[in-house]
Design an enzyme around this catalytic site. Structure first.
Site, PDB file in Angstrom:
ATOM      1  N   PHE A 113     -37.245  40.607 -21.472  1.00 18.84           N
ATOM      2  CA  PHE A 113     -37.827  40.353 -20.001  1.00 18.84           C
ATOM      3  C   PHE A 113     -38.973  41.630 -19.798  1.00 18.84           C
ATOM      4  CE2 PHE A 113     -37.799  39.884 -15.603  1.00 18.84           C
ATOM      5  CZ  PHE A 113     -37.783  38.648 -15.301  1.00 18.84           C
ATOM      6  N   ASP A 184     -29.269  43.482 -22.635  1.00 15.55           N
ATOM      7  CA  ASP A 184     -29.367  42.752 -21.217  1.00 15.55           C
ATOM      8  C   ASP A 184     -28.761  41.390 -21.332  1.00 15.55           C
ATOM      9  OD1 ASP A 184     -30.334  41.429 -19.109  1.00 15.55           O
ATOM     10  OD2 ASP A 184     -32.424  42.465 -18.932  1.00 15.55           O
ATOM     11  N   TYR A 209     -26.730  36.741 -10.007  1.00 18.44           N
ATOM     12  CA  TYR A 209     -27.093  35.658  -9.137  1.00 18.44           C
ATOM     13  C   TYR A 209     -27.528  34.339 -10.015  1.00 18.44           C
ATOM     14  CZ  TYR A 209     -31.409  38.202 -10.763  1.00 18.44           C
ATOM     15  OH  TYR A 209     -32.455  38.840 -11.448  1.00 18.44           O
ATOM     16  N   LYS A 210     -27.550  34.610 -11.301  1.00 20.99           N
ATOM     17  CA  LYS A 210     -27.749  33.201 -12.313  1.00 20.99           C
ATOM     18  C   LYS A 210     -26.455  32.526 -12.543  1.00 20.99           C
ATOM     19  CE  LYS A 210     -31.727  36.099 -14.496  1.00 20.99           C
ATOM     20  NZ  LYS A 210     -32.876  35.368 -14.086  1.00 20.99           N
ATOM     21  N   ARG A 356     -38.758  24.890 -17.917  1.00 18.75           N
ATOM     22  CA  ARG A 356     -37.599  25.688 -18.279  1.00 18.75           C
ATOM     23  C   ARG A 356     -36.653  24.541 -17.602  1.00 18.75           C
ATOM     24  NH1 ARG A 356     -36.264  31.711 -17.356  1.00 18.75           N
ATOM     25  NH2 ARG A 356     -36.172  31.100 -15.125  1.00 18.75           N
TER      26      ARG A 356
HETATM   27  C1  LIG Z   1     -33.512  39.356 -18.717  1.00 16.36           C
HETATM   28  C2  LIG Z   1     -33.942  39.660 -17.448  1.00 16.36           C
HETATM   29  N1  LIG Z   1     -33.828  41.081 -17.230  1.00 16.36           N
HETATM   30  C3  LIG Z   1     -33.884  41.468 -15.907  1.00 16.36           C
HETATM   31  C4  LIG Z   1     -34.468  40.826 -15.070  1.00 16.36           C
HETATM   32  C5  LIG Z   1     -34.841  41.472 -13.954  1.00 16.36           C
HETATM   33  O1  LIG Z   1     -33.682  41.448 -12.757  1.00 16.36           O
HETATM   34  P1  LIG Z   1     -33.567  41.859 -11.350  1.00 16.36           P
HETATM   35  O2  LIG Z   1     -34.836  41.598 -10.628  1.00 16.36           O
HETATM   36  O3  LIG Z   1     -32.582  41.607 -10.573  1.00 16.36           O
HETATM   37  O4  LIG Z   1     -33.963  43.507 -11.264  1.00 16.36           O
HETATM   38  C6  LIG Z   1     -34.491  39.510 -15.113  1.00 16.36           C
HETATM   39  C7  LIG Z   1     -34.907  38.394 -13.856  1.00 16.36           C
HETATM   40  O5  LIG Z   1     -34.729  37.445 -14.021  1.00 16.36           O
HETATM   41  C8  LIG Z   1     -34.229  38.817 -16.595  1.00 16.36           C
HETATM   42  O6  LIG Z   1     -34.172  37.778 -16.709  1.00 16.36           O
END
Ligand SMILES: Cc1ncc(COP(=O)(O)O)c(C=O)c1O
Length: 397
Positions: A113, A184, A209-210, A356
């Protein structure tokens, strides 16, 4: 056996909506409004500042951390909640790099990400000690692990396609070469069985939150393996990670173990909502969730390929190789997704052309999948997506 009809009844899903976006933001647990109302009136309202002790607000990052930790196979007392995932990535990577000594390479992949990569870039700029962020294709990660690498930082389940890394195998190979690992778990926690202790992960981070359904802005979590917990140096040395926050010393001393990864004041309202979601998770067995999720995703692929030939599967075909989401490519994917949303089928869009869909057995069943594909077939086969209003990009896609 998990009673998925019972778990579905615990969520407040709008009538007529088929919600295939729990991989971005989970739905509202029905118990949350009353619980939050009680928290606001009885705790914040009546206890005011004494709530930090009396209502256990200050302990929540650890007590809730243990509940989330149990879902990712962490040892008790080694997960803490707080901040956002972006912050937790920074903390984990900074601590890992510090443990890694002289090695200078951070290995990641281009399926990670972007925020993880951005935080690594920002950290390396700040350190200014000649580190290199080496980004390879996901399938080349294993071969890129060598004795130069300090830290391997990966997202287990690819946010775009759902492709899944083999956490245990990659962690083992990393350790064979003296490489530390940061995982992650944003698209893993609550989506697939995770066993950070079993895999030997050094650090793991994720959000709630997911798939965990903690609500918009719910806190992140961080895991540090017990063998490292007392040795790591927090880069974000906030007062609530101090050994004695209320001594108000002028110098920082890290707290006990994972507590040093706390930073500042915890988000109490968010954690109250998260508890409601975790109570539903208590009704579920992760092996059942995984089995059901694979059935639902296989059914979706089969029906979409039969009824919507315009779409191309972008996720691994083999359910064991993907998380709990599916992606399909379609050149006008953004407009097609807007048309779906207008008909009550909620997914999302990722650049450049990915539609998605998340599959969450706690509240999505085979009937939902069949109905969603029927609506999609109508939209695709009658070009109902081809309207100007569906082509205007919103800020959040
Ligand atoms: C794999 C991954 N890492 C990090 C994040 C970022 O998270 P945050 O916005 O809660 O800091 C996301 C957000 O969707 C994500 O999907």
């Amino acid at each position: 056996m998990t009673d998925f009809a019972a778990t579905k009844a615990m969520f407040d899903l709008p009538d007529g909506m088929i919600y295939l976006d729990g991989n971005s933001l989970g739905p509202l647990p029905k118990s949350a409004p009353a619980r939050l109302d009680g928290m606001l009136k009885d705790e914040w309202g009546k206890m005011l500042i004494t709530g930090w002790n009396k209502a256990g607000w200050m302990a929540q990052p650890m007590t809730i951390g243990d509940r989330v930790g149990a879902m990712i196979g962490a040892e008790a007392g080694h997960v803490v909640m707080g901040d956002t995932l972006t912050i937790k990535v920074f903390q984990a990577l900074a601590a890992a790099l510090d443990l890694a000594g002289d090695r200078k390479v951070i290995l990641s992949d281009n399926g990670n990400f972007p925020t993880d990569l951005y935080m690594a870039q920002g950290l390396l700029n700040t350190l200014d000690r000649g580190h290199e962020l080496r980004i390879v294709d996901p399938e080349d990660v294993a071969d890129a692990i060598n004795d130069d690498v300090a830290v391997m930082m990966l997202t287990e389940v690819d946010y775009r396609t759902g492709r899944m890394h083999d956490m245990a195998a990659l962690t083992k190979k990393a350790h064979d070469h003296g490489v530390l690992t940061v995982w992650d778990l944003a698209h893993s926690a609550g989506a697939i069985p995770v066993n950070v202790a079993g895999a030997g992960a050094d650090f793991a981070v994720g959000c709630s939150y997911k798939y965990l359904n903690g609500g918009p802005g719910a806190p992140a979590f961080i895991y540090v393996a017990p063998r490292h917990a007392e040795h790591i140096k927090p880069a974000l040395s906030g007062w609530l990670g101090h050994a004695a926050p209320f001594a108000f010393d002028l110098d920082y001393r890290p707290g006990h173990g994972i507590e040093r990864m706390r930073v500042g004041t915890p988000p109490v309202l968010q954690m109250t909502a998260l508890v409601c979601a975790l109570d539903i998770w208590d009704m579920a067995d992760m092996a059942d969730v995984r089995a059901r999720s694979m059935e639902l995703t296989d059914l979706f692929v089969e029906l979409v390929e039969e009824k919507c030939p315009q779409l191309t599967l972008a996720s691994p075909r083999d359910a064991t190789q993907r998380g709990s989401q599916l992606s399909f490519r379609f050149e006008q994917g953004y407009a097609a997704m807007q048309a779906l949303i207008a008909r009550g089928v909620i997914g999302d869009f990722r650049m450049p052309d990915v539609m998605r869909f998340g599959f969450t057995p706690l509240y999505i069943d085979a009937n939902d999948v069949r109905q969603a594909v029927d609506i999609m077939a109508d939209i695709m086969n009658n070009d109902l997506w081809d309207r100007d209003e569906y082509k205007v990009r919103a800020a959040v896609t």
